[in-house]
Motif scaffolding. Sequence first.
Motif, PDB file in Angstrom:
ATOM      1  N   GLY A 171      -6.604 -11.864  10.423  1.00 45.37           N
ATOM      2  CA  GLY A 171      -6.465 -10.890   9.343  1.00 45.37           C
ATOM      3  C   GLY A 171      -6.994  -9.524   9.742  1.00 45.37           C
ATOM      4  O   GLY A 171      -8.156  -9.366  10.089  1.00 45.37           O
ATOM      5  N   ILE A 179     -11.686  -6.459   5.855  1.00 44.66           N
ATOM      6  CA  ILE A 179     -12.834  -7.270   6.253  1.00 44.66           C
ATOM      7  C   ILE A 179     -12.699  -7.740   7.701  1.00 44.66           C
ATOM      8  O   ILE A 179     -13.664  -7.694   8.480  1.00 44.66           O
ATOM      9  CB  ILE A 179     -13.011  -8.471   5.290  1.00 44.66           C
ATOM     10  N   ASP A 223      -2.841 -10.523  13.074  1.00 41.30           N
ATOM     11  CA  ASP A 223      -2.358 -10.284  11.705  1.00 41.30           C
ATOM     12  C   ASP A 223      -0.861 -10.530  11.649  1.00 41.30           C
ATOM     13  O   ASP A 223      -0.126 -10.132  12.546  1.00 41.30           O
ATOM     14  CB  ASP A 223      -2.675  -8.861  11.246  1.00 41.30           C
ATOM     15  N   ASP A 224      -0.417 -11.175  10.582  1.00 43.55           N
ATOM     16  CA  ASP A 224       1.006 -11.503  10.495  1.00 43.55           C
ATOM     17  C   ASP A 224       1.845 -10.274  10.157  1.00 43.55           C
ATOM     18  O   ASP A 224       3.056 -10.310  10.197  1.00 43.55           O
ATOM     19  CB  ASP A 224       1.264 -12.648   9.498  1.00 43.55           C
ATOM     20  N   ALA A 278      -7.890  -1.904  -3.516  1.00 40.93           N
ATOM     21  CA  ALA A 278      -9.281  -1.481  -3.740  1.00 40.93           C
ATOM     22  C   ALA A 278      -9.375   0.038  -3.715  1.00 40.93           C
ATOM     23  O   ALA A 278      -8.900   0.674  -2.785  1.00 40.93           O
ATOM     24  CB  ALA A 278     -10.178  -2.071  -2.674  1.00 40.93           C
ATOM     25  N   ILE A 279      -9.977   0.610  -4.754  1.00 37.29           N
ATOM     26  CA  ILE A 279     -10.081   2.072  -4.746  1.00 37.29           C
ATOM     27  C   ILE A 279     -11.511   2.559  -4.894  1.00 37.29           C
ATOM     28  O   ILE A 279     -11.769   3.742  -4.794  1.00 37.29           O
ATOM     29  CB  ILE A 279      -9.245   2.736  -5.863  1.00 37.29           C
ATOM     30  N   CYS A 280     -12.449   1.678  -5.149  1.00 39.75           N
ATOM     31  CA  CYS A 280     -13.790   2.132  -5.466  1.00 39.75           C
ATOM     32  C   CYS A 280     -14.771   1.565  -4.449  1.00 39.75           C
ATOM     33  O   CYS A 280     -14.901   0.359  -4.323  1.00 39.75           O
ATOM     34  CB  CYS A 280     -14.124   1.627  -6.879  1.00 39.75           C
ATOM     35  N   GLN A 300      -7.229   1.901  -0.649  1.00 45.31           N
ATOM     36  CA  GLN A 300      -7.544   0.934   0.409  1.00 45.31           C
ATOM     37  C   GLN A 300      -6.799   1.246   1.700  1.00 45.31           C
ATOM     38  O   GLN A 300      -7.313   1.013   2.786  1.00 45.31           O
ATOM     39  CB  GLN A 300      -7.206  -0.486  -0.088  1.00 45.31           C
ATOM     40  N   VAL A 354      -0.715 -16.828  12.351  1.00 49.74           N
ATOM     41  CA  VAL A 354      -1.339 -18.114  12.679  1.00 49.74           C
ATOM     42  C   VAL A 354      -0.652 -19.198  11.862  1.00 49.74           C
ATOM     43  O   VAL A 354      -0.590 -19.125  10.636  1.00 49.74           O
ATOM     44  CB  VAL A 354      -2.853 -18.077  12.393  1.00 49.74           C
ATOM     45  N   TYR A 364      -1.255  -8.397 -11.860  1.00 50.95           N
ATOM     46  CA  TYR A 364      -2.262  -9.333 -11.375  1.00 50.95           C
ATOM     47  C   TYR A 364      -2.773 -10.254 -12.437  1.00 50.95           C
ATOM     48  O   TYR A 364      -2.965  -9.868 -13.579  1.00 50.95           O
ATOM     49  CB  TYR A 364      -3.463  -8.561 -10.791  1.00 50.95           C
ATOM     50  N   ASP A 412     -12.126 -11.954   0.975  1.00 48.47           N
ATOM     51  CA  ASP A 412     -11.390 -12.653  -0.088  1.00 48.47           C
ATOM     52  C   ASP A 412     -11.061 -14.106   0.251  1.00 48.47           C
ATOM     53  O   ASP A 412     -10.830 -14.905  -0.654  1.00 48.47           O
ATOM     54  CB  ASP A 412     -10.071 -11.927  -0.392  1.00 48.47           C
ATOM     55  N   GLY A 441     -14.645  -6.712  -4.662  1.00 46.71           N
ATOM     56  CA  GLY A 441     -13.917  -7.452  -3.636  1.00 46.71           C
ATOM     57  C   GLY A 441     -14.190  -6.925  -2.247  1.00 46.71           C
ATOM     58  O   GLY A 441     -14.912  -7.537  -1.456  1.00 46.71           O
ATOM     59  N   ALA A 442     -13.626  -5.775  -1.936  1.00 47.45           N
ATOM     60  CA  ALA A 442     -13.799  -5.197  -0.609  1.00 47.45           C
ATOM     61  C   ALA A 442     -15.272  -4.867  -0.365  1.00 47.45           C
ATOM     62  O   ALA A 442     -15.797  -5.062   0.734  1.00 47.45           O
ATOM     63  CB  ALA A 442     -12.938  -3.944  -0.465  1.00 47.45           C
ATOM     64  N   ASN A 443     -15.950  -4.391  -1.402  1.00 48.31           N
ATOM     65  CA  ASN A 443     -17.362  -4.030  -1.237  1.00 48.31           C
ATOM     66  C   ASN A 443     -18.193  -5.224  -0.780  1.00 48.31           C
ATOM     67  O   ASN A 443     -19.051  -5.098   0.084  1.00 48.31           O
ATOM     68  CB  ASN A 443     -17.918  -3.477  -2.553  1.00 48.31           C
TER      69      ASN A 443
HETATM   70  C1  LIG Z   1      -5.436  -4.460  -7.987  1.00 50.59           C
HETATM   71  C2  LIG Z   1      -6.642  -4.647  -7.137  1.00 50.59           C
HETATM   72  C3  LIG Z   1      -7.684  -3.734  -7.233  1.00 50.59           C
HETATM   73  C4  LIG Z   1      -8.814  -3.874  -6.455  1.00 50.59           C
HETATM   74  N1  LIG Z   1      -9.826  -2.946  -6.561  1.00 50.59           N
HETATM   75  C5  LIG Z   1     -10.921  -3.071  -5.783  1.00 50.59           C
HETATM   76  C6  LIG Z   1     -11.937  -2.069  -5.786  1.00 50.59           C
HETATM   77  O1  LIG Z   1     -11.853  -1.056  -6.492  1.00 50.59           O
HETATM   78  N2  LIG Z   1     -13.016  -2.240  -4.957  1.00 50.59           N
HETATM   79  C7  LIG Z   1     -13.126  -3.358  -4.144  1.00 50.59           C
HETATM   80  O2  LIG Z   1     -14.134  -3.462  -3.428  1.00 50.59           O
HETATM   81  N3  LIG Z   1     -12.147  -4.296  -4.093  1.00 50.59           N
HETATM   82  C8  LIG Z   1     -11.056  -4.184  -4.876  1.00 50.59           C
HETATM   83  N4  LIG Z   1     -10.048  -5.112  -4.777  1.00 50.59           N
HETATM   84  C9  LIG Z   1     -10.170  -6.232  -3.858  1.00 50.59           C
HETATM   85  C10 LIG Z   1      -9.784  -5.872  -2.438  1.00 50.59           C
HETATM   86  O3  LIG Z   1      -8.463  -5.370  -2.364  1.00 50.59           O
HETATM   87  C11 LIG Z   1      -9.919  -7.116  -1.597  1.00 50.59           C
HETATM   88  O4  LIG Z   1     -11.182  -7.672  -1.850  1.00 50.59           O
HETATM   89  C12 LIG Z   1      -9.818  -6.812  -0.115  1.00 50.59           C
HETATM   90  O5  LIG Z   1      -8.548  -6.368   0.259  1.00 50.59           O
HETATM   91  C13 LIG Z   1     -10.127  -8.075   0.674  1.00 50.59           C
HETATM   92  O6  LIG Z   1      -9.999  -7.816   2.019  1.00 50.59           O
HETATM   93  P1  LIG Z   1      -9.739  -8.964   3.051  1.00 50.59           P
HETATM   94  O7  LIG Z   1      -9.718  -8.296   4.377  1.00 50.59           O
HETATM   95  O8  LIG Z   1     -10.700 -10.066   2.808  1.00 50.59           O
HETATM   96  O9  LIG Z   1      -8.313  -9.576   2.679  1.00 50.59           O
HETATM   97  P2  LIG Z   1      -6.867  -8.875   2.683  1.00 50.59           P
HETATM   98  O10 LIG Z   1      -6.953  -7.433   2.466  1.00 50.59           O
HETATM   99  O11 LIG Z   1      -6.044  -9.681   1.752  1.00 50.59           O
HETATM  100  O12 LIG Z   1      -6.369  -9.092   4.164  1.00 50.59           O
HETATM  101  C14 LIG Z   1      -5.947 -10.340   4.657  1.00 50.59           C
HETATM  102  C15 LIG Z   1      -5.126 -10.123   5.913  1.00 50.59           C
HETATM  103  O13 LIG Z   1      -4.846 -11.385   6.524  1.00 50.59           O
HETATM  104  C16 LIG Z   1      -3.527 -11.372   7.008  1.00 50.59           C
HETATM  105  N5  LIG Z   1      -3.064 -12.759   7.094  1.00 50.59           N
HETATM  106  C17 LIG Z   1      -2.888 -13.638   6.078  1.00 50.59           C
HETATM  107  N6  LIG Z   1      -2.434 -14.795   6.563  1.00 50.59           N
HETATM  108  C18 LIG Z   1      -2.302 -14.675   7.893  1.00 50.59           C
HETATM  109  C19 LIG Z   1      -1.879 -15.540   8.946  1.00 50.59           C
HETATM  110  N7  LIG Z   1      -1.445 -16.793   8.722  1.00 50.59           N
HETATM  111  N8  LIG Z   1      -1.893 -15.082  10.218  1.00 50.59           N
HETATM  112  C20 LIG Z   1      -2.308 -13.827  10.483  1.00 50.59           C
HETATM  113  N9  LIG Z   1      -2.723 -12.960   9.512  1.00 50.59           N
HETATM  114  C21 LIG Z   1      -2.716 -13.383   8.252  1.00 50.59           C
HETATM  115  C22 LIG Z   1      -2.772 -10.526   5.998  1.00 50.59           C
HETATM  116  O14 LIG Z   1      -1.604  -9.948   6.560  1.00 50.59           O
HETATM  117  C23 LIG Z   1      -3.782  -9.449   5.642  1.00 50.59           C
HETATM  118  O15 LIG Z   1      -3.665  -8.315   6.466  1.00 50.59           O
HETATM  119  C24 LIG Z   1      -8.904  -4.977  -5.561  1.00 50.59           C
HETATM  120  C25 LIG Z   1      -7.849  -5.898  -5.457  1.00 50.59           C
HETATM  121  C26 LIG Z   1      -6.736  -5.740  -6.224  1.00 50.59           C
HETATM  122  C27 LIG Z   1      -5.627  -6.723  -6.084  1.00 50.59           C
END
Ligand SMILES: Cc1cc2nc3c(=O)[nH]c(=O)nc-3n(C[C@H](O)[C@H](O)[C@H](O)COP(=O)(O)OP(=O)(O)OC[C@H]3O[C@@H](n4cnc5c(N)ncnc54)[C@H](O)[C@@H]3O)c2cc1C
Lengths: 538, 64
Positions: free
Chosen positions: A32, A36, A55-56, A66-68, A126, A155, A292, A312, A324-326
């Motif tokens: 991913g 994160i 990453d796929d 995520a905006i904050c 984001q 993967v 959502y 996540d 989430g992202a935080n």
């Molecule tokens: C509407 C909305 C508003 C939000 N607002 C906020 C906010 O204001 N502040 C905040 O902190 N958070 C916020 N979030 C949450 C935030 O977007 C997530 O917590 C954050 O993106 C998580 O990051 P991540 O890297 O864990 O996962 P993701 O961003 O989901 O990344 C996962 C990655 O894994 C890859 N992947 C998946 N499966 C495979 C596979 N089999 N092989 C290879 N790659 C793969 C995907 O392509 C992707 O790039 C919000 C979420 C939403 C939906």
Amino acid sequence: MNKIFEVPLYAYERSEDQDAPTPVRHPVVVIGAGPIGLAAAIDLAQRDVPVVVLDDNDKVSFGSRAICFAQRPLEILDRLGAGKAMVEKGVEWDVGKVYFDERQVYQFDLMPEAGFQFPAFINLQQYYFEDYLVQRARALQAEGKPIEIRGRNKVEAIGTHDDHVALEIETPEGAYTIEADWLIACDGANSPTRRMLGLDFVGRVFEDNFLIADVVMEADFPTERWFWFDPPFNRGQSALLHKQPDGVWRIDLQLGWDIDKEEEKKPENVIPRLKQMLGDDVEFELEWVSIYTFQCRRMEKFRHGRVLFAGDSAHQVSPFGARGANSGVQDTDNLIWKLKLVMDGHAPEALLDTYNAERVHGADENILNSTRSTDFITPKSEISRVLRDAVLDLSERYEFARPLVNSGRLSVPCTYDGSPLNSADALDGGPHRTRPGSPCPDVPLGEGFLLPLLADRFTLLTIDADAPDGFEEDGIPVTRLALKSTDDTSRALARRYLGDAKSAVYLIRPDQHVAARRDAWNEDLFRAALRRATGKEL
Amino acid sequence: MSDLILTPNIESHDDFYADLLAAHEGLSKAESDAYNARLILILANQIGERDTLRAALDAAKRKG
Ligand SMILES: Cc1cc2nc3c(=O)[nH]c(=O)nc-3n(C[C@H](O)[C@H](O)[C@H](O)COP(=O)(O)OP(=O)(O)OC[C@H]3O[C@@H](n4cnc5c(N)ncnc54)[C@H](O)[C@@H]3O)c2cc1C
């Protein structure tokens, strides 16, 4: 209009591994390239640990999501080389307004605490965040650091073994296999890794849907956060308006449970709703729309042998409170220094179980907070709505009710109270906020700040106290940072680190959390504290 | 220890009770519920202490 999320950022390229006769073994593989996964990889590369990110996809996050971003993640991202770019591009805001029915019930000014390098939080799409992380990864590559991002590498299967993990990867040019000593799964809320390993993800689904829209408009709304409970343009529901850079505004509209998602998402249905909210004469363009359903849940354990879950994939919260992202950034901040010590043979594998303990604690705190916000915003019973509306009614006239209004509690860092890595607090009169387990609060020091001086390694911070320049235990070096309380004329250093104590010595972990503190240097006790903080007393 | 008082403490109790009933007079069921909710919140703020509030929540659960 900004369409950065449509440009491939890490296009597919054939890797030598695809032509190797037997699977190539890598020290660490990250699944991913979301925020994160990228943060984890940058942290590893900065510590010279070779890392491959799979990453796929080949682009940044679709839509702004995520905006904050809160202060603590910005401080961590500064250590990773992206924090300043984010603050420069991001939007800062202090004033929030709360509306109930047809009227504004009150407004607040956040009045952030002074004496920190980074603001309490910023708003930033984001995709910019991810773009800055990719740029940082590229800069590290240019410096010869061992980091590689492989786009369109999906993967498909994972085999776990005692001492490694095998990964089957699908690419536009066919499948190949690699192995990893350690695997970090940052593959998002629907984590295929979790599914492939047959692991649970339990929690609560909120029976509600939210329409999230990013609109571009040249409106002269001030840079404030506006939250509506039960407004005329969305009866019985809530709404949020928040500003992002580039004239983009985030609009959240609660829709309720029984809706047709595909119908609601169509521009011909979205645009009239937004017109009701913004007024007929405001010109706007839709950049991104999504619907959502919120969930608050986490895995039971974030470590499964050689597979570590972060972001996540490990935990999911509702967006209220921006956690989430935080919180994901705080996961990798906690994990990477531990993994490096274990990989170098300087700490036992059990140190990684404290990643689980500390970040499960963090996730539970976030889930609790975001569940409470969601319960306030979308009352689940008649009586909870009556109480909620009573709070809002009272808040207009009486100040006491305003703290009860919960439209999202902004993310604050987690203190690892009760962590097995902490030594008992031995600083009499020391401030509560810097007790063992706490993240170090920043302090202005002349032209600079404290936190950048504490980065990446164990630090012995002395304030008006003597100590040697450093020491080493089991190959782990500790460097002293000697300060005087007079180094900071604003007295924040004394307030945040001394309290009523005359002097202090702190042992600070590589992730800037306090491991131990006392009023004076004591070699035996600080060596013991270092052993404890590196998992040798578990 | 909580300081929840469960012995008689209301000044001119009959007057207070009459005031409480009077406050609800002419209100619909929904208005009365909303009024009660506002009243609880105002009284809770007056108490303030977490332990006392918890003890009050528990005490109210027991019926006789
Ligand atoms: C509407 C909305 C508003 C939000 N607002 C906020 C906010 O204001 N502040 C905040 O902190 N958070 C916020 N979030 C949450 C935030 O977007 C997530 O917590 C954050 O993106 C998580 O990051 P991540 O890297 O864990 O996962 P993701 O961003 O989901 O990344 C996962 C990655 O894994 C890859 N992947 C998946 N499966 C495979 C596979 N089999 N092989 C290879 N790659 C793969 C995907 O392509 C992707 O790039 C919000 C979420 C939403 C939906």
